[in-house]
Design an enzyme around this catalytic site. Structure first.
Site, PDB file in Angstrom:
ATOM      1  N   PRO A 165       0.642  -1.398  -0.229  1.00 57.83           N
ATOM      2  CA  PRO A 165       0.258  -0.111  -0.102  1.00 57.83           C
ATOM      3  C   PRO A 165       0.964   1.621  -0.164  1.00 57.83           C
ATOM      4  CG  PRO A 165       0.138  -1.077   2.030  1.00 57.83           C
ATOM      5  CD  PRO A 165       0.628  -2.036   1.116  1.00 57.83           C
ATOM      6  N   ASN A 166       0.631   1.716  -0.620  1.00 56.11           N
ATOM      7  CA  ASN A 166       0.951   3.586  -0.444  1.00 56.11           C
ATOM      8  C   ASN A 166       2.031   3.400  -1.479  1.00 56.11           C
ATOM      9  OD1 ASN A 166      -1.581   4.439   0.403  1.00 56.11           O
ATOM     10  ND2 ASN A 166      -0.383   3.963   2.424  1.00 56.11           N
TER      11      ASN A 166
ATOM     12  N   ARG B  23       5.525  13.015  -2.788  1.00 57.91           N
ATOM     13  CA  ARG B  23       5.123  13.025  -1.248  1.00 57.91           C
ATOM     14  C   ARG B  23       7.065  12.672  -0.460  1.00 57.91           C
ATOM     15  NH1 ARG B  23      -0.455  12.055  -0.051  1.00 57.91           N
ATOM     16  NH2 ARG B  23      -1.019  13.255  -1.560  1.00 57.91           N
TER      17      ARG B  23
ATOM     18  N   TYR C 147      11.695   8.427   1.381  1.00 54.32           N
ATOM     19  CA  TYR C 147      11.696   7.758   0.652  1.00 54.32           C
ATOM     20  C   TYR C 147      12.873   8.327  -1.082  1.00 54.32           C
ATOM     21  CZ  TYR C 147       8.360   6.056   3.393  1.00 54.32           C
ATOM     22  OH  TYR C 147       7.299   5.464   5.005  1.00 54.32           O
TER      23      TYR C 147
ATOM     24  N   ASN D 266       7.775  -5.623  -0.811  1.00 58.69           N
ATOM     25  CA  ASN D 266       8.316  -4.239  -0.179  1.00 58.69           C
ATOM     26  C   ASN D 266       6.593  -4.313   0.188  1.00 58.69           C
ATOM     27  OD1 ASN D 266       7.626  -1.662   1.411  1.00 58.69           O
ATOM     28  ND2 ASN D 266       9.240  -0.826  -0.137  1.00 58.69           N
TER      29      ASN D 266
ATOM     30  N   ALA E 261       3.287  -0.533   5.382  1.00 57.30           N
ATOM     31  CA  ALA E 261       2.669  -0.404   6.448  1.00 57.30           C
ATOM     32  C   ALA E 261       1.688  -2.314   6.945  1.00 57.30           C
ATOM     33  CB  ALA E 261       2.167   0.340   6.433  1.00 57.30           C
TER      34      ALA E 261
ATOM     35  N   GLU F 172      12.700  -9.708   2.734  1.00 59.32           N
ATOM     36  CA  GLU F 172      11.708  -8.540   3.019  1.00 59.32           C
ATOM     37  C   GLU F 172      12.774  -7.131   2.471  1.00 59.32           C
ATOM     38  OE1 GLU F 172      10.814  -9.308   7.100  1.00 59.32           O
ATOM     39  OE2 GLU F 172       9.889  -6.605   6.782  1.00 59.32           O
TER      40      GLU F 172
ATOM     41  N   HIS G  48      12.398  -2.556   2.568  1.00 57.41           N
ATOM     42  CA  HIS G  48      12.391  -1.507   2.816  1.00 57.41           C
ATOM     43  C   HIS G  48      12.887  -0.869   2.524  1.00 57.41           C
ATOM     44  CE1 HIS G  48       8.919  -3.804   5.043  1.00 57.41           C
ATOM     45  NE2 HIS G  48       9.337  -4.497   5.543  1.00 57.41           N
TER      46      HIS G  48
ATOM     47  N   ARG H 195      12.822   4.057  13.214  1.00 60.21           N
ATOM     48  CA  ARG H 195      11.648   5.321  12.394  1.00 60.21           C
ATOM     49  C   ARG H 195      10.717   5.167  13.930  1.00 60.21           C
ATOM     50  NH1 ARG H 195       9.214   5.111   6.772  1.00 60.21           N
ATOM     51  NH2 ARG H 195       7.986   6.718   7.730  1.00 60.21           N
TER      52      ARG H 195
HETATM   53  O1  CA2 Z   1      10.650   1.590   3.719  1.00 59.20           O
HETATM   54  C1  CA2 Z   1       9.236   1.764   3.474  1.00 59.20           C
HETATM   55  O2  CA2 Z   1       9.329   0.645   2.408  1.00 59.20           O
HETATM   56  C2  CA2 Z   1       7.911   1.138   4.369  1.00 59.20           C
HETATM   57  O3  CA2 Z   1       8.103  -0.361   3.477  1.00 59.20           O
HETATM   58  C3  CA2 Z   1       7.995   1.637   3.426  1.00 59.20           C
HETATM   59  C4  CA2 Z   1       5.548   2.131   4.032  1.00 59.20           C
HETATM   60  C5  CA2 Z   1       6.000   2.149   6.175  1.00 59.20           C
HETATM   61  O4  CA2 Z   1       4.753   2.305   6.041  1.00 59.20           O
HETATM   62  C6  CA2 Z   1       6.923   0.988   6.174  1.00 59.20           C
HETATM   63  O5  CA2 Z   1       7.218   1.037   7.320  1.00 59.20           O
HETATM   64  C7  CA2 Z   1       7.636   1.317   5.441  1.00 59.20           C
HETATM   65  C8  CA2 Z   1       5.291   3.308   3.534  1.00 59.20           C
HETATM   66  C9  CA2 Z   1       5.002   3.782   1.691  1.00 59.20           C
HETATM   67  C10 CA2 Z   1       4.414   4.526   1.967  1.00 59.20           C
HETATM   68  O6  CA2 Z   1       5.307   5.343   0.942  1.00 59.20           O
HETATM   69  C11 CA2 Z   1       4.813   6.354   0.237  1.00 59.20           C
HETATM   70  C12 CA2 Z   1       5.457   7.168  -0.432  1.00 59.20           C
HETATM   71  C13 CA2 Z   1       6.024   8.637  -0.722  1.00 59.20           C
HETATM   72  C14 CA2 Z   1       4.730   9.381  -0.020  1.00 59.20           C
HETATM   73  C15 CA2 Z   1       3.934   8.457   1.001  1.00 59.20           C
HETATM   74  C16 CA2 Z   1       3.661   7.431   1.052  1.00 59.20           C
END
Ligand code: CA2
Length: 151
Positions: free
Chosen positions: A10-11, A18, A23, A79, A82, A103, A105, A112
């Site tokens: 997701p996301n 953003r 990221y 990946n 969340a 896995e 990230h 974090r």
């Molecule tokens: O660091 C990672 O790759 C995560 O898997 C990314 C997830 C987060 O919930 C994990 O804890 C770590 C979030 C992905 C959302 O990515 C976005 C990227 C740009 C703007 C908003 C969200």
């Protein structure tokens, strides 16, 4: 030629739009292009997907288990976003299929918030990679190649 299946949760479709401090500024299509390059280097075909839906990711893991059993899949790089921190269903799907899974990230989840420190994926994964930005994707493909080579 075996396939490397890269699943994004997701996301991750918002990548590059953003939170660049966390990221980076690459988009998910940029990441797919990096993965295509790495797969070409390591002799894999690439299957790159993203879903915001937990059940879709479960279905894809089941499909991956069947493909690995049939000999066409090298493994999965996941990946789970969340869902990493919440999903018993993804844990059970990885365990239940026995698929080889790394896995991944983008961020260093351990640097974090505390709620990102626990992963339901890690106990079912072959290995875990985090904190290398989007370069973690080609690094994970190299790791999958070394697993294939028996290293
Ligand atoms: O660091 C990672 O790759 C995560 O898997 C990314 C997830 C987060 O919930 C994990 O804890 C770590 C979030 C992905 C959302 O990515 C976005 C990227 C740009 C703007 C908003 C969200």
């Amino acid at each position: 030629m075996k396939t490397a299946l890269i699943l994004n949760g997701p996301n991750l479709n918002l990548l590059g739009t953003r939170e660049p401090a966390v990221y980076g500024s690459h988009t998910l299509p940029d990441v797919e292009a990096m993965c295509a390059q790495a797969c070409a280097t390591h002799g894999f075909a690439l299957d790159f997907r993203q879903s915001n839906h937990e059940g879709v990711l479960v279905d894809w893991l089941h499909e991956a288990g069947r493909a690995q059993a049939a000999g066409s899949l090298a493994g999965v790089i996941l990946n789970a976003g969340a869902y990493t921190h919440t999903s018993v269903a993804l844990h059970d799907a990885i365990k239940g299929t026995g698929v080889t899974l790394i896995e991944l990230h983008i961020s260093n989840v351990f640097a974090r918030e505390a709620f990102r420190h626990h992963s339901y994926i890690s106990p079912a994964a072959k290995g875990v990679m985090c904190g290398f930005g989007v370069n973690g994707y080609p690094l994970a493909i190299a790791a999958l190649a070394s697993l294939q080579a028996g290293a």
